[in-house]
Design a protein around this motif. Structure first.
Motif, PDB file in Angstrom:
ATOM      1  N   ALA B 149     -19.758   9.170 -53.159  1.00 15.43           N
ATOM      2  CA  ALA B 149     -20.755   9.301 -52.097  1.00 15.43           C
ATOM      3  C   ALA B 149     -22.043   8.678 -52.580  1.00 15.43           C
ATOM      4  CB  ALA B 149     -20.989  10.764 -51.748  1.00 15.43           C
ATOM      5  N   LYS B 150     -22.729   8.028 -51.656  1.00 18.92           N
ATOM      6  CA  LYS B 150     -23.916   7.279 -52.039  1.00 18.92           C
ATOM      7  C   LYS B 150     -25.175   8.131 -51.994  1.00 18.92           C
ATOM      8  CE  LYS B 150     -24.751   2.420 -51.403  1.00 18.92           C
ATOM      9  NZ  LYS B 150     -24.686   1.324 -50.440  1.00 18.92           N
ATOM     10  N   ASP B 151     -25.262   9.020 -50.971  1.00 19.95           N
ATOM     11  CA  ASP B 151     -26.531   9.700 -50.728  1.00 19.95           C
ATOM     12  C   ASP B 151     -26.381  11.217 -50.714  1.00 19.95           C
ATOM     13  OD1 ASP B 151     -25.044   9.622 -48.320  1.00 19.95           O
ATOM     14  OD2 ASP B 151     -26.152   7.861 -47.677  1.00 19.95           O
ATOM     15  N   VAL B 152     -25.610  11.746 -49.741  1.00 20.72           N
ATOM     16  CA  VAL B 152     -25.446  13.192 -49.617  1.00 20.72           C
ATOM     17  C   VAL B 152     -23.949  13.506 -49.697  1.00 20.72           C
ATOM     18  CG1 VAL B 152     -27.505  13.392 -48.187  1.00 20.72           C
ATOM     19  CG2 VAL B 152     -25.283  13.131 -47.095  1.00 20.72           C
ATOM     20  N   LEU B 153     -23.605  14.791 -49.541  1.00 22.58           N
ATOM     21  CA  LEU B 153     -22.194  15.159 -49.536  1.00 22.58           C
ATOM     22  C   LEU B 153     -21.529  14.632 -48.258  1.00 22.58           C
ATOM     23  CD1 LEU B 153     -22.303  18.932 -50.560  1.00 22.58           C
ATOM     24  CD2 LEU B 153     -22.126  16.951 -52.052  1.00 22.58           C
ATOM     25  N   HIS B 154     -20.318  14.152 -48.415  1.00 23.15           N
ATOM     26  CA  HIS B 154     -19.485  13.832 -47.261  1.00 23.15           C
ATOM     27  C   HIS B 154     -18.128  14.443 -47.546  1.00 23.15           C
ATOM     28  CE1 HIS B 154     -22.388  10.902 -45.680  1.00 23.15           C
ATOM     29  NE2 HIS B 154     -22.583  10.552 -46.946  1.00 23.15           N
ATOM     30  N   SER B 155     -17.251  14.447 -46.555  1.00 21.98           N
ATOM     31  CA  SER B 155     -15.905  14.930 -46.832  1.00 21.98           C
ATOM     32  C   SER B 155     -14.901  14.011 -46.160  1.00 21.98           C
ATOM     33  CB  SER B 155     -15.725  16.366 -46.336  1.00 21.98           C
ATOM     34  OG  SER B 155     -14.479  16.852 -46.754  1.00 21.98           O
ATOM     35  N   PHE B 156     -14.050  13.441 -46.996  1.00 20.32           N
ATOM     36  CA  PHE B 156     -13.045  12.497 -46.494  1.00 20.32           C
ATOM     37  C   PHE B 156     -11.889  13.294 -45.916  1.00 20.32           C
ATOM     38  CE2 PHE B 156      -9.260   9.800 -47.275  1.00 20.32           C
ATOM     39  CZ  PHE B 156      -9.607   8.738 -46.468  1.00 20.32           C
ATOM     40  N   SER B 157     -11.728  13.207 -44.603  1.00 27.46           N
ATOM     41  CA  SER B 157     -10.727  14.040 -43.942  1.00 27.46           C
ATOM     42  C   SER B 157      -9.826  13.185 -43.057  1.00 27.46           C
ATOM     43  CB  SER B 157     -11.439  15.098 -43.104  1.00 27.46           C
ATOM     44  OG  SER B 157     -10.565  15.646 -42.162  1.00 27.46           O
ATOM     45  N   VAL B 158      -8.524  13.280 -43.302  1.00 27.69           N
ATOM     46  CA  VAL B 158      -7.545  12.602 -42.450  1.00 27.69           C
ATOM     47  C   VAL B 158      -6.614  13.689 -41.909  1.00 27.69           C
ATOM     48  CG1 VAL B 158      -5.847  10.756 -42.276  1.00 27.69           C
ATOM     49  CG2 VAL B 158      -7.649  10.621 -44.008  1.00 27.69           C
ATOM     50  N   PRO B 159      -6.884  14.194 -40.708  1.00 22.14           N
ATOM     51  CA  PRO B 159      -6.105  15.335 -40.211  1.00 22.14           C
ATOM     52  C   PRO B 159      -4.595  15.101 -40.210  1.00 22.14           C
ATOM     53  CG  PRO B 159      -8.009  14.972 -38.817  1.00 22.14           C
ATOM     54  CD  PRO B 159      -7.977  13.840 -39.797  1.00 22.14           C
ATOM     55  N   VAL B 160      -4.148  13.908 -39.828  1.00 18.77           N
ATOM     56  CA  VAL B 160      -2.690  13.710 -39.766  1.00 18.77           C
ATOM     57  C   VAL B 160      -2.048  13.718 -41.158  1.00 18.77           C
ATOM     58  CG1 VAL B 160      -2.594  12.505 -37.565  1.00 18.77           C
ATOM     59  CG2 VAL B 160      -2.960  11.193 -39.678  1.00 18.77           C
ATOM     60  N   PHE B 161      -2.848  13.458 -42.197  1.00 22.50           N
ATOM     61  CA  PHE B 161      -2.337  13.560 -43.574  1.00 22.50           C
ATOM     62  C   PHE B 161      -2.453  14.985 -44.098  1.00 22.50           C
ATOM     63  CE2 PHE B 161      -3.240   8.912 -45.137  1.00 22.50           C
ATOM     64  CZ  PHE B 161      -2.374   8.441 -44.164  1.00 22.50           C
ATOM     65  N   ARG B 162      -3.211  15.842 -43.405  1.00 19.77           N
ATOM     66  CA  ARG B 162      -3.599  17.186 -43.872  1.00 19.77           C
ATOM     67  C   ARG B 162      -4.400  17.047 -45.180  1.00 19.77           C
ATOM     68  NH1 ARG B 162      -1.285  17.069 -39.686  1.00 19.77           N
ATOM     69  NH2 ARG B 162       0.362  18.445 -38.968  1.00 19.77           N
ATOM     70  N   LEU B 163      -5.204  16.001 -45.237  1.00 17.09           N
ATOM     71  CA  LEU B 163      -5.958  15.717 -46.468  1.00 17.09           C
ATOM     72  C   LEU B 163      -7.436  15.902 -46.204  1.00 17.09           C
ATOM     73  CD1 LEU B 163      -6.458  14.515 -49.292  1.00 17.09           C
ATOM     74  CD2 LEU B 163      -6.393  12.267 -48.235  1.00 17.09           C
ATOM     75  N   LYS B 164      -8.110  16.576 -47.130  1.00 15.04           N
ATOM     76  CA  LYS B 164      -9.557  16.723 -47.029  1.00 15.04           C
ATOM     77  C   LYS B 164     -10.093  16.822 -48.443  1.00 15.04           C
ATOM     78  CE  LYS B 164     -10.800  18.900 -43.347  1.00 15.04           C
ATOM     79  NZ  LYS B 164     -10.224  20.082 -42.741  1.00 15.04           N
ATOM     80  N   GLN B 165     -11.137  16.083 -48.722  1.00 13.79           N
ATOM     81  CA  GLN B 165     -11.759  16.153 -50.040  1.00 13.79           C
ATOM     82  C   GLN B 165     -13.230  15.799 -49.910  1.00 13.79           C
ATOM     83  OE1 GLN B 165     -10.542  17.103 -53.232  1.00 13.79           O
ATOM     84  NE2 GLN B 165     -12.769  17.051 -53.497  1.00 13.79           N
TER      85      GLN B 165
END
Lengths: 562, 240
Positions: B149-165
């Motif tokens: 992340a460059k500036d603030v917190l983000h969360s990489f989320s791909v619902p169809v993968f059931r992936l979130k980080q």
């Protein structure tokens, strides 16, 4: 609010300002907290209305509000959460009920630190004013979510609310000061001033819950106050406690926040459970099933709540091995909570239930809280939380805990103690309209949101049209349905407010003990004068001796000799 | 159940869904039983039908039996949930199957920047392909991602993968996924990241190896010139 000073031997008639704004009487301070809390609650409800309208009808002008821009949406969502927890649930459940009930239920004339008590409310009022002021400063109110994660909250270049973010933080810190002052007062009064004869297990459960909640609050809030000051330094002086570029760590804030944030859930849950215990025993005419069991499960829940905080951070970048530990502790909390639910159900076994409005709210609290409790397991279990984290499933889950706590539980308490507070009865017919309207609307709001969350709606999105997969017609319809139900729930508070204010003057005169209840507050006049009791009561038995075999009366007040 | 609500498009989506199904089944039974007992008491023991309440302390061993027995069942259910949840967690988050390709994902206010390793399958070489808000991946391929992340917190989320980080500035978080179904899906930002949080949408395109190769070919030339330009610019900036 008429306070009968005929029996008041302690004080002369006070002036208006002294009586309503500078009082050291615990009952007046309780009412100050109650009315401030209700006002803030209505404001939080209005914010929810504006943001839900934006979700249902994106970009349209919201009646009574205007257009909700992304900036405003974030500010509304952030402050809705903050207000409902810190300026509605806590002041009403702990400060209002605690202040009102502790001296009356332990049979004394006032708190041991009346001036600290007054200061506590004044600091609280100041905190509310600071929070409201944050809406009128350049840049507007803070919009970085009620959890205020840095670096977003720490740096005005990122959040674009240079004043709003700091004012928000100052307001929250002041609110903590108010509750620390209140907590010291509660615990000291409770431990030192009980009526003669009142042993530890003769204390009504609602007082135990308020005291355990105060202890939890005081033990958990320290790290967050430290964190708030560190964050304030970051905001105003760019010190960089949470700035990775300066060697800080943004995740540190999350630990400080949730170390307080999770016990906070139980800080508000326990008093609501306590209120419900008082209400169901009276209207079921039944002894609380397993008083000691309830007490120990409350203590157990409180203790466990200190070691579960990282379940809010499973996917936040903490060491993934840590998630296993916190999943175990989190799922373990189901044990005392399930025990509590069983015990409350068991209290209804072979009861004789009268469905007064207060009882309906108490029963609804239990039913709704079951749903809130079991849906938490999806989130506490690390494997399924990977998907559900920060979706509307979470939103629906915690509203199924907080709405029963802060609205349904509070209503049970208000309808129950209203005759004591104001000396008159509330109207039961209006009460039932309020009850059914509120509870049905509430379920219609959040059941659809469990579904939209499971379908992938993430939180804090002002317009789902930006996300093709969640922009389906069905999901939009569900969001609209939830919004309409939300408006309906707000409208059903009108009969309550009418009932509440009109009954103060026009309600049937209540008398000392309208519900035929055992606990000591019902020995005093309604409303109790300054100084509470004509002569201080003595206690001869535990609080829940209802339907004791061999007695003509089905209740047995704590202060009645033999 | 879950797959009807939202597609499963990664190798671990089914496992996570099964944890959800398991919990739903267990708590569903509990909820049904609790509601049944609760409402049957409410209907049976009204003031009219049962005018005189019984006196039960709940303190004796005999009384406590029903509550405590139910308790052991709660503990057993907890253990079952814990085991399956931890297994899914371990599979998704605690181990890394060998990578067939590695990509970089950078969250910033308010866009996702993706770096594909390009034809040589190596990050940080001149043939890397940078894209904004669009990620192209091959189906049935194990990807590692380096999340920043460059500036603030983000969360990489791909619902169809059931992936979130979550993505954290100052850290590189490594994770993995293996797409199993071709198509175009949403990428979300699932962590509050400022006023543009609601528009931080991106697209993931899961495509066959042939389609992916064609996409690489198409982007190759423009990106190499682009990358050399940026590198020169960076050098210029350093020299200044």
């Amino acid at each position: 609010m008429t306070i009968d000073h005929a029996h008041d031997t302690h004080h002369h008639e006070e002036g208006f300002f002294k009586k309503y704004f500078w009082s050291t009487d615990h009952k007046m301070i309780a009412k100050q907290y109650l009315f401030t809390g209700m006002f803030m609650g209505l404001m939080g409800g209005f914010f929810a209305y504006a943001l839900r309208m934006q979700q249902a009808f994106p970009g349209k002008t919201v009646p009574l509000y205007g257009v909700v821009t992304p900036t405003l949406y974030n500010a509304l969502a952030t402050n809705h959460g903050t207000i409902m927890i810190f300026w509605f649930a806590m002041p009403v459940l702990i400060a209002a009920f605690g202040n009102y009930l502790i001296p009356l239920m332990i049979g004394v004339d006032d708190m041991v630190f009346p001036r600290i008590n007054r200061l506590s409310y004044q600091v609280f009022l100041l905190s509310a004013i600071v929070l409201i002021a944050s809406f009128f400063v350049p840049g507007g109110a803070f919009g970085g979510a009620w959890t205020a994660y840095p670096p977003l909250s720490a740096n005005a270049n990122y959040n674009l609310t240079p004043w709003g973010a700091s004012l928000w933080l100052v307001a929250v810190a002041l609110e903590f000061v108010a509750f620390l002052l209140g907590g010291i007062n509660f615990i000291t009064t409770f431990m030192n001033s009980r009526a003669p004869g009142m042993k530890m297990f003769d204390i009504p459960m609602v007082l135990w819950t308020i005291i355990i909640a105060s202890i939890l609050f005081m033990a958990s809030v320290g790290p967050l106050i430290a964190g708030a000051i560190m964050l304030l330094f970051d905001q105003t002086m760019s010190i960089g406690f949470f700035d990775p570029a300066k060697g800080g760590d943004p995740v540190l804030w999350q630990h400080l926040f949730w170390f307080f944030g999770h016990p906070e859930v139980y800080v508000v849950l326990l008093p609501a459970m306590g209120i419900v215990a008082e209400v169901i025993t009276v209207f079921a005419r039944k002894k609380l099933f397993g008083y000691k069991t309830v007490f120990y499960t409350m203590v157990g829940t409180g203790a466990l709540s200190f070691v579960v905080w990282a379940h809010h951070q499973f996917i936040a970048g903490i060491d993934p091995r840590m998630a296993n530990l916190f999943t175990i502790t989190t799922v373990l909390i189901s044990i005392p909570i399930a025990e509590m639910c069983f015990v409350y159900i068991a209290t209804l076994y072979k009861a004789s239930i009268e469905f007064s409005t207060a009882m309906l709210f108490a029963l609804a609290f239990l039913a709704e809280f079951f749903i809130g409790g079991v849906t938490g397991i999806f989130l506490g279990a690390s494997g399924s939380d990977i998907y559900f984290h920060d979706t509307y499933f979470v939103v629906a889950h915690f509203h199924y805990t907080f709405v029963p706590i802060a609205i349904i539980g509070v209503m049970a308490g208000l309808y129950f103690w209203y005759p004591k507070m104001f000396g008159r009865m509330m109207d039961e017919k209006l009460g039932k309209i309020h009850f059914w309207g509120t509870v049905i609307s509430f379920n219609c709001i959040f059941i659809p949101l469990f579904y939209t969350g499971a379908a992938g709606d993430q939180r804090r999105i002002y317009n789902y049209q930006n996300f093709p997969h969640t922009n389906t017609e069905f999901l939009s319809d569900l969001r609209t349905f939830a919004t309409i139900s939300m408006v309906s729930m707000l409208l059903f508070q009108i009969p309550f407010l009418y009932n509440f204010f009109v009954s103060m003057k026009k309600g049937k005169v209540a008398g000392k003990n309208p519900w035929k209840s055992n606990t000591l507050e019902w020995v005093a006049d309604s409303p109790p004068p300054h100084g509470n009791f004509k002569e201080l009561p003595e206690v001869y038995r535990p609080p829940y001796e209802y339907s004791v075999p061999g007695r003509a009366q089905d209740y047995w007040p704590q202060n009645e000799k033999a | 159940m879950m797959e009807q609500i939202i597609t499963q498009a990664s190798s671990y989506a089914a496992q996570i869904d099964n944890v959800i199904h398991l919990i739903a089944a267990i708590v569903g039974v509990w909820l049904a039983v609790a509601f049944y007992v609760f409402f049957s008491f409410i209907f049976k023991y009204t003031r009219k039908r049962h005018p005189k309440a019984a006196y039960i302390t709940g303190e004796t061993h005999e009384d406590g039996k029903w509550v405590h027995r139910a308790h052991f069942v709660v503990i057993a259910c907890d253990v079952v949930i814990l085991v399956f949840a931890a297994m899914a967690w371990h599979h998704v988050k605690q181990q890394l199957p060998p990578a067939e390709a590695t990509i970089r994902i950078v969250g910033q206010q308010w866009a996702w920047k993706f770096t594909d390793p390009g034809l040589d399958n190596q990050l940080d070489t001149v043939d890397d392909i940078n894209t904004i808000d669009e990620l192209h991946v091959k189906v049935n391929t194990v990807y590692h991602f380096k999340l920043e992340a460059k500036d603030v917190l983000h969360s990489f989320s791909v619902p169809v993968f059931r992936l979130k980080q979550d993505a954290i500035p100052g850290r590189v978080i490594t994770g993995w996924f293996k797409p199993t179904k071709t198509g175009e899906y949403d990428i979300q930002c699932a962590e509050m990241c400022g006023i543009g949080h609601g528009v931080m949408a991106a697209k993931i395109v899961v495509e066959t190896p042939e389609a992916h190769a064609a996409w690489l070919e198409q982007h190759k030339s423009q990106n190499i010139t682009q990358n050399i330009k940026t590198k020169n610019l960076k050098k210029l900036a350093i020299n200044k």
